[in-house]
Motif scaffolding. Structure first.
Motif, PDB file in Angstrom:
ATOM      1  N   ALA A  10      -2.383  -0.666  14.610  1.00 21.71           N
ATOM      2  CA  ALA A  10      -2.763   0.647  15.114  1.00 21.71           C
ATOM      3  C   ALA A  10      -1.530   1.407  15.566  1.00 21.71           C
ATOM      4  CB  ALA A  10      -3.738   0.506  16.276  1.00 21.71           C
ATOM      5  N   GLU A  11      -1.535   2.690  15.321  1.00 23.67           N
ATOM      6  CA  GLU A  11      -0.418   3.532  15.740  1.00 23.67           C
ATOM      7  C   GLU A  11      -0.271   3.434  17.247  1.00 23.67           C
ATOM      8  OE1 GLU A  11       2.730   5.914  14.937  1.00 23.67           O
ATOM      9  OE2 GLU A  11       1.364   5.087  13.460  1.00 23.67           O
ATOM     10  N   PRO A  12       0.857   2.925  17.757  1.00 24.27           N
ATOM     11  CA  PRO A  12       0.972   2.779  19.206  1.00 24.27           C
ATOM     12  C   PRO A  12       1.110   4.125  19.898  1.00 24.27           C
ATOM     13  CG  PRO A  12       3.040   2.179  18.142  1.00 24.27           C
ATOM     14  CD  PRO A  12       2.066   2.453  17.052  1.00 24.27           C
ATOM     15  N   ALA A  33     -13.446   7.805  29.157  1.00 21.16           N
ATOM     16  CA  ALA A  33     -12.096   8.356  28.998  1.00 21.16           C
ATOM     17  C   ALA A  33     -11.275   7.499  28.044  1.00 21.16           C
ATOM     18  CB  ALA A  33     -11.410   8.440  30.362  1.00 21.16           C
ATOM     19  N   ALA A  34     -11.425   6.173  28.163  1.00 22.34           N
ATOM     20  CA  ALA A  34     -10.678   5.269  27.276  1.00 22.34           C
ATOM     21  C   ALA A  34     -11.114   5.457  25.827  1.00 22.34           C
ATOM     22  CB  ALA A  34     -10.899   3.820  27.714  1.00 22.34           C
ATOM     23  N   ALA A  35     -12.418   5.638  25.619  1.00 24.13           N
ATOM     24  CA  ALA A  35     -12.912   5.846  24.237  1.00 24.13           C
ATOM     25  C   ALA A  35     -12.338   7.139  23.665  1.00 24.13           C
ATOM     26  CB  ALA A  35     -14.442   5.880  24.236  1.00 24.13           C
ATOM     27  N   GLY A  36     -12.217   8.168  24.515  1.00 23.23           N
ATOM     28  CA  GLY A  36     -11.645   9.424  24.050  1.00 23.23           C
ATOM     29  C   GLY A  36     -10.185   9.292  23.678  1.00 23.23           C
ATOM     30  N   GLY A  39     -10.141   5.633  20.927  1.00 27.63           N
ATOM     31  CA  GLY A  39     -11.021   5.726  19.779  1.00 27.63           C
ATOM     32  C   GLY A  39     -11.245   4.472  18.957  1.00 27.63           C
ATOM     33  N   ASP A  40     -10.572   4.366  17.841  1.00 26.43           N
ATOM     34  CA  ASP A  40     -10.838   3.274  16.898  1.00 26.43           C
ATOM     35  C   ASP A  40     -10.005   2.021  17.167  1.00 26.43           C
ATOM     36  OD1 ASP A  40     -12.743   4.758  15.553  1.00 26.43           O
ATOM     37  OD2 ASP A  40     -11.241   5.710  14.274  1.00 26.43           O
ATOM     38  N   GLY A  49     -11.876 -12.245  15.549  1.00 26.64           N
ATOM     39  CA  GLY A  49     -11.624 -10.845  15.201  1.00 26.64           C
ATOM     40  C   GLY A  49     -12.847  -9.959  15.297  1.00 26.64           C
ATOM     41  N   ALA A  50     -14.011 -10.520  15.552  1.00 23.32           N
ATOM     42  CA  ALA A  50     -15.237  -9.715  15.626  1.00 23.32           C
ATOM     43  C   ALA A  50     -15.358  -9.061  16.995  1.00 23.32           C
ATOM     44  CB  ALA A  50     -16.452 -10.601  15.376  1.00 23.32           C
ATOM     45  N   GLY A  51     -15.753  -7.789  17.021  1.00 23.87           N
ATOM     46  CA  GLY A  51     -15.906  -7.129  18.304  1.00 23.87           C
ATOM     47  C   GLY A  51     -16.057  -5.634  18.169  1.00 23.87           C
ATOM     48  N   TYR A  52     -15.531  -4.887  19.122  1.00 30.73           N
ATOM     49  CA  TYR A  52     -15.780  -3.456  19.229  1.00 30.73           C
ATOM     50  C   TYR A  52     -14.481  -2.671  19.391  1.00 30.73           C
ATOM     51  CZ  TYR A  52     -20.528  -4.967  20.438  1.00 30.73           C
ATOM     52  OH  TYR A  52     -21.780  -5.554  20.434  1.00 30.73           O
ATOM     53  N   SER A  53     -14.421  -1.534  18.700  1.00 28.32           N
ATOM     54  CA  SER A  53     -13.370  -0.554  19.005  1.00 28.32           C
ATOM     55  C   SER A  53     -13.760   0.140  20.307  1.00 28.32           C
ATOM     56  CB  SER A  53     -13.250   0.474  17.881  1.00 28.32           C
ATOM     57  OG  SER A  53     -14.400   1.329  17.892  1.00 28.32           O
ATOM     58  N   TYR A  54     -12.842   0.905  20.855  1.00 24.94           N
ATOM     59  CA  TYR A  54     -13.149   1.612  22.098  1.00 24.94           C
ATOM     60  C   TYR A  54     -14.354   2.535  21.929  1.00 24.94           C
ATOM     61  CZ  TYR A  54      -9.430  -0.018  25.123  1.00 24.94           C
ATOM     62  OH  TYR A  54      -8.660  -0.806  25.929  1.00 24.94           O
TER      63      TYR A  54
END
Lengths: 499, 85
Positions: A10-12, A33-36, A39-40, A49-54
């Motif tokens: 991911a782009e840091p 706020a973190a999801a905003g 995001g991905d 490796g299974a889970g959720y993006s923000y």
């Protein structure tokens, strides 16, 4: 759904960028706020490796909260999590819905959970399939999360102590059963911020947490603090066996590793190639042996840092490894005072550790005495059971404990609770349970007065009623325990039984 | 297999500093679980067995294998057969 590789590719963002919560922000506001911002980017994944993006994480929490609002009869609910991303989602969903999850230990037996549900008025239980609870003994149904099942409990009394409370966590207690501490959401945010600052977590971090989610080490260092920072939390999907953990470390390549001392003890016994990318190793809850610290440094190039926290107040200190043996300096916003106590020599400044933080519990969520306020000074400092001293640099050194709680590899056990269980066994006339030293550290010893029961009977009785970590490991059975003239058991003579 | 079971029982005795001495006649289902080892000692047991027999416990291993001397010895035998095949 993101993968672990996304974490690294991911782009840091700015390495120092974080999601600063506004004063009074609820946990969902922080996560929103973190999801905003992130995001991905992966927020929480397991070691496969299974889970959720923000963004997915926030959506899953909001959907889960709607489910809780629809299904939970009333707060609180008992939450017995496993150790996966869905467990984290369910935790924050329950908090968001106002269901007040009481975060329990998955090794607790049905009997232990039933006592706590009774004491706290829990109206339902959401439990992991990996927990010691058997769903077939309850009117259980599925939940939105495949590895969590749901069951409403019989009528319990309404809990009138939930005003302002977001969630509950447990302490071993000293009165025969664990006690549930109620925390505000703001306390969790404050705890997370305090740890994030000290550990310098950023969105470039991948945090591998090897403590279970109910434990303070996980709760305070590896949940909200990670999400405040835009980092990625990885939860170990396998057994807590060093070979399995080493496989996770090689796959995940974390920058931050949080674990108990016995995990580090195991990892240094034959693991290799596990230090790549690691910048911070954190140990907690029990002393780390110097040999393990040295072996870990040889293996990874890093010293192991120490974290000290208390269930009642959250994170307290952090040692960046610059002073081995100390638990370090107070975290941001934490105040420590040493109070002289009569039974301790004050010559070197030792005394009871008093702590005041912005992440303290509000109250106990049961009606039993002593009340939480009884353990606070007039100035609002918690009178802990730890003995310590502060050096000239402000570092805290722990030198012992007051009271009888036994620490077995970081798990705190109330001997009274174990003794009460053994006393229920027919044929037992007296029981003393206490901590004793062994070659491998402190263990729980039980002295049982009986002419009819044997070791196997004691073990079988305890196994059905106590979590595995509470099982006494040294069991001595005698027809009569040594007593003094007043008829009380003579503790000092117990170890001579059989000689 | 009996030799492996004897070795496993000796590991239990060693890691408990002689406080737990498994009964050689009790090797079936739950024979390890019934010893009442706490979480830490169970972990020490599993790590020592890995070192002793040169195996690694798989993550998807059924709990029953870790709770029974017979099943554990059978698993170790199978793992060794795979290694030496």
């Amino acid at each position: 759904m993101p993968t672990l590789d996304d974490t690294r590719t991911a782009e840091p963002a700015d390495a120092r960028s974080t999601t600063e919560p506004a004063a009074g922000a609820a946990i969902l506001d922080v996560l929103r706020a973190a999801a905003g911002t992130y995001g991905d980017k992966p927020a929480v994944v397991d070691s496969t490796g299974a889970g959720y993006s923000y963004r997915e994480f926030l959506a899953a929490i909001e959907a889960g909260a709607a489910w809780f609002r629809d299904r939970a009869p009333r707060p609180p609910v008992m939450f017995v999590p496993g150790n996966g991303p869905d467990d984290v989602v369910a935790l924050y969903a329950a908090i968001t819905a106002g269901s007040v999850p009481l975060v329990a230990d998955k090794t607790w037996t049905a009997e232990e959970c039933a006592r706590i549900a009774e004491a706290t008025g829990a109206s339902a239980v959401l439990a992991s399939v990996d927990s010691a609870l058997d769903r077939t003994t309850l009117p259980a149904t599925d939940s939105p999360w495949p590895k969590l099942w749901w069951a409403e409990l019989g009528p319990t009394r309404r809990n009138e102590r939930l005003d302002g409370i977001g969630f509950g966590r447990f302490t071993s207690g000293t009165t025969g059963m664990p006690r549930c501490l109620g925390f505000t959401q703001q306390a969790a945010v404050n705890a997370a911020n305090a740890w994030r600052r000290s550990a310098e977590l950023t969105d470039r971090d991948t945090v591998l947490c090897l403590a279970t989610l109910n434990n303070g080490l996980a709760f305070n260092t590896s949940l909200l603090s990670v999400f405040l920072s835009g980092a990625t939390l990885v939860l170990h999907a396998g057994r807590p066996i060093p070979s399995s953990i080493a496989r996770s470390i090689r796959k995940v390549q974390p920058t931050v590793l949080t674990a108990f001392p016995f995990v580090f003890d195991g990892l240094v016994r034959g693991s290799s190639d596990i230090g790549r990318g690691l910048r911070l190793s954190v140990s907690s809850a029990a002393p780390l042996s110097p040999e393990t610290a040295d072996a870990w440094q040889a293996l990874t190039g890093l010293r192991i840092c120490d974290y000290y926290g208390l269930a009642e107040v959250g994170p307290v200190t952090f040692n960046d490894s610059s002073a081995p043996g100390s638990v370090g300096v107070p975290l941001h916003g934490v105040e420590i005072v040493i109070e002289p106590v009569a039974e301790v020599d004050e010559a070197d400044g030792r005394g009871r550790v008093l702590v005041r933080t912005a992440s303290m519990a509000a109250r106990y969520l049961d009606e039993r005495e002593p009340f939480f306020a009884d353990s606070l000074t007039d100035e609002g400092f918690l009178r802990s059971k730890d003995l310590g001293r502060l050096d000239e640099a402000g570092r805290l050194w722990l030198v012992g404990r007051l009271g009888q709680v036994v620490n077995v590899a970081g798990r705190k056990i109330d001997p009274t609770e174990v003794a009460n269980v053994i006393r229920e066994l027919p044929g037992v006339t007296e029981v003393v349970v206490r901590g004793e030293q062994s070659a491998s550290g402190e263990l729980l010893a039980a002295y049982v007065e009986s002419t009819t029961v044997d070791r196997a009977a004691v073990v079988a009785h305890c196994r059905g009623r106590l979590a595995v970590y509470k099982l006494p490991q040294r069991i001595t059975i005698a027809g009569s325990l040594p007593r003094n003239a007043a008829g009380k058991v003579n503790s000092s003579a117990l170890s001579t039984i059989g000689e | 297999m009996n030799e492996i079971i004897a070795d496993l029982m000796k590991v239990v005795t060693d890691i408990t500093e002689g406080e737990v001495q498994p009964d050689p006649a009790q090797t079936g289902d739950d024979s390890i679980r019934n010893l009442g080892l706490n979480s830490l000692r169970m972990l020490n047991f599993l790590v020592t067995v890995e070192d002793m027999f040169g195996i690694e416990w798989e993550d998807d291993l059924p709990e029953s294998v870790l709770g029974s001397f017979e099943q554990m010895a059978r698993y170790i035998t199978e793992q060794r057969d795979v290694q030496y095949a």
